[in-house]
Scaffold this active site. Structure first.
Site, PDB file in Angstrom:
ATOM      1  N   ASP A   8      -7.554 -34.288  -2.615  1.00  0.00           N
ATOM      2  CA  ASP A   8      -7.478 -34.256  -4.083  1.00  0.00           C
ATOM      3  C   ASP A   8      -6.646 -33.029  -4.472  1.00  0.00           C
ATOM      4  O   ASP A   8      -5.993 -32.402  -3.614  1.00  0.00           O
ATOM      5  CB  ASP A   8      -8.893 -34.249  -4.698  1.00  0.00           C
ATOM      6  N   HIS A   9      -6.692 -32.650  -5.755  1.00  0.00           N
ATOM      7  CA  HIS A   9      -5.907 -31.502  -6.225  1.00  0.00           C
ATOM      8  C   HIS A   9      -6.298 -30.210  -5.513  1.00  0.00           C
ATOM      9  O   HIS A   9      -5.458 -29.374  -5.218  1.00  0.00           O
ATOM     10  CB  HIS A   9      -6.083 -31.346  -7.748  1.00  0.00           C
ATOM     11  N   SER A  68     -14.395 -28.040  -1.404  1.00  0.00           N
ATOM     12  CA  SER A  68     -15.462 -27.737  -0.436  1.00  0.00           C
ATOM     13  C   SER A  68     -15.381 -28.638   0.781  1.00  0.00           C
ATOM     14  O   SER A  68     -15.888 -28.289   1.845  1.00  0.00           O
ATOM     15  CB  SER A  68     -16.830 -27.917  -1.099  1.00  0.00           C
ATOM     16  N   GLY A  69     -14.825 -29.826   0.598  1.00  0.00           N
ATOM     17  CA  GLY A  69     -14.824 -30.849   1.653  1.00  0.00           C
ATOM     18  C   GLY A  69     -16.061 -31.730   1.578  1.00  0.00           C
ATOM     19  O   GLY A  69     -16.117 -32.777   2.224  1.00  0.00           O
ATOM     20  N   GLU A  72     -15.390 -35.122  -0.238  1.00  0.00           N
ATOM     21  CA  GLU A  72     -14.390 -35.847   0.535  1.00  0.00           C
ATOM     22  C   GLU A  72     -15.061 -36.485   1.758  1.00  0.00           C
ATOM     23  O   GLU A  72     -14.802 -37.632   2.113  1.00  0.00           O
ATOM     24  CB  GLU A  72     -13.275 -34.874   0.960  1.00  0.00           C
ATOM     25  N   HIS A  99     -19.802 -34.781  20.224  1.00  0.00           N
ATOM     26  CA  HIS A  99     -21.144 -35.357  20.089  1.00  0.00           C
ATOM     27  C   HIS A  99     -21.204 -36.563  19.155  1.00  0.00           C
ATOM     28  O   HIS A  99     -22.087 -37.401  19.292  1.00  0.00           O
ATOM     29  CB  HIS A  99     -22.128 -34.304  19.543  1.00  0.00           C
ATOM     30  N   ARG A 134     -26.350 -40.054  25.846  1.00  0.00           N
ATOM     31  CA  ARG A 134     -27.273 -39.721  24.753  1.00  0.00           C
ATOM     32  C   ARG A 134     -26.552 -39.709  23.398  1.00  0.00           C
ATOM     33  O   ARG A 134     -27.100 -40.124  22.396  1.00  0.00           O
ATOM     34  CB  ARG A 134     -28.005 -38.396  25.020  1.00  0.00           C
TER      35      ARG A 134
END
Ligand SMILES: O=C(CO)[C@H](O)[C@H](O)COP(=O)(O)O
Length: 151
Positions: A8-9, A68-69, A72, A99, A134
């Site tokens: 984004d911006h 912040s991520g 997103e 993982h 696992r």
């Protein structure tokens, strides 16, 4: 390897910084925008198509960038088959591949200097999925849930 990228911006400048670096490093880049800087744009508009493209393109990986991520990563994870992580240091970037067999990395452009963000992205792209039983079992449970609940 093909890499799909969107921001984004708030991630606009970092995306512009990262794309040439990806190309220099030999990745084929598919840019899902934002195509122009608009301080009022909305991250799902770019991040959902980016994650859809990753899922439709096996073997590719995705990068979604915002302030912040968080949003997103949330947007990317709405897409069936997407496993998006929010990387905030080198360990979380690497563990997302090792993982979680993550196929999308979320980055907060307001949380890192550009060089640091690039290190996180590079780490993510270069780290292989461990394929350990696992971890596979846990990823399989996520896929099983998705198959039951998402079209
Ligand atoms: O990180 C984000 C979502 O999680 C966005 O980039 C952020 O919320 C944008 O903020 P603003 O509209 O105040 O520039």
């Amino acid at each position: 390897m093909r890499v799909h990228i969107a921001s984004d911006h708030a991630g606009f400048e970092l995306r512009e910084y990262v794309i040439p670096k990806l190309k220099e490093a030999g990745y084929e880049v598919v840019d899902h925008g934002a195509t122009t800087y608009d301080s009022l744009d909305h991250y799902p508009t770019m991040c959902i198509p980016c994650a859809e493209a990753v899922v439709a393109d096996p073997g590719s990986l995705g990068i979604v960038i915002g302030g912040s991520g968080n949003g997103e990563q949330i947007a990317a994870n709405k897409v069936k088959g997407a496993r998006a992580i929010l990387a905030w240091n080198q360990d979380t970037a690497a563990l997302g591949r090792e993982h979680n067999n993550a196929n999308v990395i979320g980055i907060g452009a307001r949380q890192h200097a550009p060089e640091e963000a690039w290190t996180l992205i590079k780490t993510f792209l270069e780290t292989p999925w461990s394929e350990e039983d696992r971890h596979q079992a846990r990823v399989d449970l996520l896929t099983e849930y998705e198959d039951k609940t998402k079209k």
